[in-house]
Scaffold this active site. Structure first.
Site, short mmCIF file in Angstrom:
data_model
loop_
_atom_site.label_atom_id
_atom_site.label_comp_id
_atom_site.label_asym_id
_atom_site.label_seq_id
_atom_site.Cartn_x
_atom_site.Cartn_y
_atom_site.Cartn_z
N CYS A 94 0.85 -1.19 0.00
CA CYS A 94 0.00 0.00 0.00
C CYS A 94 0.88 1.23 0.00
O CYS A 94 1.68 1.43 0.91
CB CYS A 94 -0.92 0.01 1.22
SG CYS A 94 -1.93 1.50 1.33
N GLU A 123 -5.04 -7.95 -3.08
CA GLU A 123 -5.09 -8.18 -1.63
C GLU A 123 -4.18 -7.18 -0.94
O GLU A 123 -3.10 -6.84 -1.44
CB GLU A 123 -4.65 -9.61 -1.32
CG GLU A 123 -4.62 -9.97 0.16
CD GLU A 123 -3.22 -9.94 0.76
OE1 GLU A 123 -3.09 -10.25 1.95
OE2 GLU A 123 -2.26 -9.58 0.03
N ARG A 155 -6.35 -13.22 10.54
CA ARG A 155 -5.55 -12.48 9.56
C ARG A 155 -6.49 -11.74 8.61
O ARG A 155 -6.71 -12.16 7.48
CB ARG A 155 -4.65 -13.45 8.79
CG ARG A 155 -3.63 -12.77 7.89
CD ARG A 155 -2.76 -13.79 7.16
NE ARG A 155 -1.69 -13.14 6.44
CZ ARG A 155 -0.54 -12.77 6.98
NH1 ARG A 155 -0.32 -12.96 8.27
NH2 ARG A 155 0.39 -12.18 6.24
N ARG A 208 -7.72 -9.38 5.97
CA ARG A 208 -7.17 -8.69 4.82
C ARG A 208 -8.31 -8.17 3.96
O ARG A 208 -9.40 -8.74 3.94
CB ARG A 208 -6.27 -9.62 3.99
CG ARG A 208 -4.98 -10.03 4.69
CD ARG A 208 -4.09 -8.82 4.90
NE ARG A 208 -2.78 -9.16 5.46
CZ ARG A 208 -2.50 -9.18 6.75
NH1 ARG A 208 -3.46 -8.92 7.63
NH2 ARG A 208 -1.29 -9.45 7.17
#
Length: 469
Positions: free
Chosen positions: A78, A116, A167, A169
């Site tokens: 990102c 993702e 986790r 995402r």
């Protein structure tokens, strides 16, 4: 002619989590790129395809080395976009790694795009970046939901390939549909964190024993003498607490040994054990959260001082044997009877203990979880299992630290498997309008609910290309 159902490209490929899911669905990887040399070597070792390279060199204004494909996947880093001016679309994305993905999409128009990223990409601080991504995909003719698809492998049961790892995402899933785009209807997300699939309740049904090796002695995973001291000391504190409080679970507030050293001075000042309002009035610069923690620790110590003083003296808690970060216990393990029965994390804020049900997300830059029942750290192989990779997956002779980093940076295979299936189910009508889309839909919807058995029966194939074209 290829016998594969579809072709895919794997960008920011890591060690191949996306590759594992898509190849198990019957796809053929025709291009992969990964700038980290160690991760690329593991990818090549297992998939026979060398992804080492730089996407900024292969995908830009002048060069296009990426072959035609049906599905594009990318676990991209990102990077913030500029908020200056009123620019949008391709021009604004320029200079970020996402722009290079977008150039490939613009040129090759894959039928499905699956991106993702960390959950924060869809959070309020990155809403601008999120909107740019959605708008640029729509400009390229893709049907994509503006609502984030957020998912974690612990929401899937074992029969769907789930793993005991929280986790979360964010996934961006898009189908090329230039003529109909959204077909006049709101585009729903393919997954939400509130999903309860098949009635699976993660908090009640997961346990780490499902993936741990039996061995207590795995080279490189052992605890140091200091670590054993800290755990043994706090384990005795927890057991004594249970004995002294008629089995009441330890408090949720951090148990902070350093706060007890100020107890006599503070009580002398107030003439009683103060509450957090007293502390704030005494020291207005004190953050409210800290005042609350201190007040609760003073109250705890006032009732249990005799045995706590014996405990601190026995283990030398206020000596160099205990750094400040090890003089604090964050108990998040509910009614677990012993610290040695929990999963622990040595954090800068203290020792955090959780019930041995499921783990927080593997992270590349922090210490690996300590599995109390095994009296050691989680092994590299166990972290690979948490990410859904089969036991034949070979990391070669690289250092455990490299494997931990790669797993912390990786994508969970079952999460990708589930997200792609849900995406195909959502956009099945759109996909079946083209031959490529039909091939993808038929392969995905005919596959089993879990990738585990398919992956277990796969082996790296020697006939895969030795390097990128």
């Amino acid at each position: 002619m290829s016998s594969h159902a579809f072709r895919f490209v794997d960008l920011f490929a890591g060690v191949g989590g996306f590759h594992a899911a898509l190849s198990a669905y019957g796809g053929e990887c025709v291009y992969a790129v990964e700038i980290d040399k160690a991760a690329a070597a593991v990818y090549k070792r297992n998939w026979g395809l060398d992804p080492y390279g730089d996407i900024t060199e292969d995908a830009n204004d002048d060069v296009m080395n990426v072959p035609p494909h049906d599905v594009l996947v990318a676990g991209f880093p990102c990077q913030p976009f500029s908020k200056s001016g009123a620019q949008k679309g391709m021009d604004e994305a320029r200079g970020t790694l996402y722009w290079h993905i977008l150039k490939i999409i613009e040129e090759r128009k894959p039928k499905i795009v699956l991106l993702e990223n960390v959950r924060n990409l869809a959070g309020p601080r990155h809403m601008h970046e999120w909107q740019v991504i959605i708008e640029t995909l729509r400009e390229q003719g893709y049907r994509v939901s503006e609502t984030p698809a957020i998912f974690s492998p612990h929401l899937l049961s074992p029969k769907r390939g789930g793993r005991p790892q929280v986790r979360e995402r964010v996934f961006i899933t898009a189908t090329h549909n230039p003529s109909g785009l959204g077909d006049g209807l709101p585009v729903p997300p393919v997954a939400l964190p509130s999903d309860r699939i098949d009635g699976w309740e993660p908090k009640e049904e997961w346990h780490l024993e499902d993936l741990l090796d039996d061995s207590h002695n795995i080279p490189g995973c052992e605890l140091s003498a200091s670590e054993r001291l800290w755990i043994t000391a706090w384990n005795e504190w927890v057991e004594t607490w249970y004995e002294q409080t008629d089995r009441r679970r330890p408090p949720g507030v951090p148990i902070w040994a350093d706060s007890w050293t100020d107890f006599d001075h503070v009580v002398s000042h107030f003439g009683l054990v103060p509450d957090y309002k007293d502390l704030l009035e005494w020291d207005p610069s004190l953050p409210q959260w800290k005042a609350g923690h201190l007040a609760k620790n003073y109250a705890l110590y006032a009732v249990n001082r005799d045995w706590i003083d014996d405990w601190t003296a026995k283990y030398g808690v206020y000596t160099d044997a205990f750094p400040a970060s090890r003089r604090k216990l964050e108990w998040q393990a509910q009614d677990t009877p012993r610290l040695w029965d929990t999963v622990m994390h040595f954090r800068p804020s203290g020792i955090r203990a959780k019930a041995p049900t499921y783990l927080p997300a593997l992270v590349a830059i922090t210490q690996t979880s300590i599995v109390g029942p095994r009296e050691r750290r989680l092994s590299p192989r166990e972290t690979a299992r948490l990410q859904g990779l089969p036991d034949w997956y070979d990391f070669g002779d690289q250092r455990p630290a490299a494997t931990y980093k790669q797993m912390g940076n990786g994508v969970n295979v079952a999460a990708v498997w589930h997200i792609l299936r849900e995406h195909v189910k959502r956009d099945e009508d759109v996909l079946k309008r083209t031959a490529a889309g039909r091939r993808i839909a038929e392969a995905v919807l005919a596959a089993p609910l879990s990738p585990d058995e398919t992956l277990a029966n796969m082996k790296p194939r020697e006939d895969r290309p030795a390097s990128r074209s």
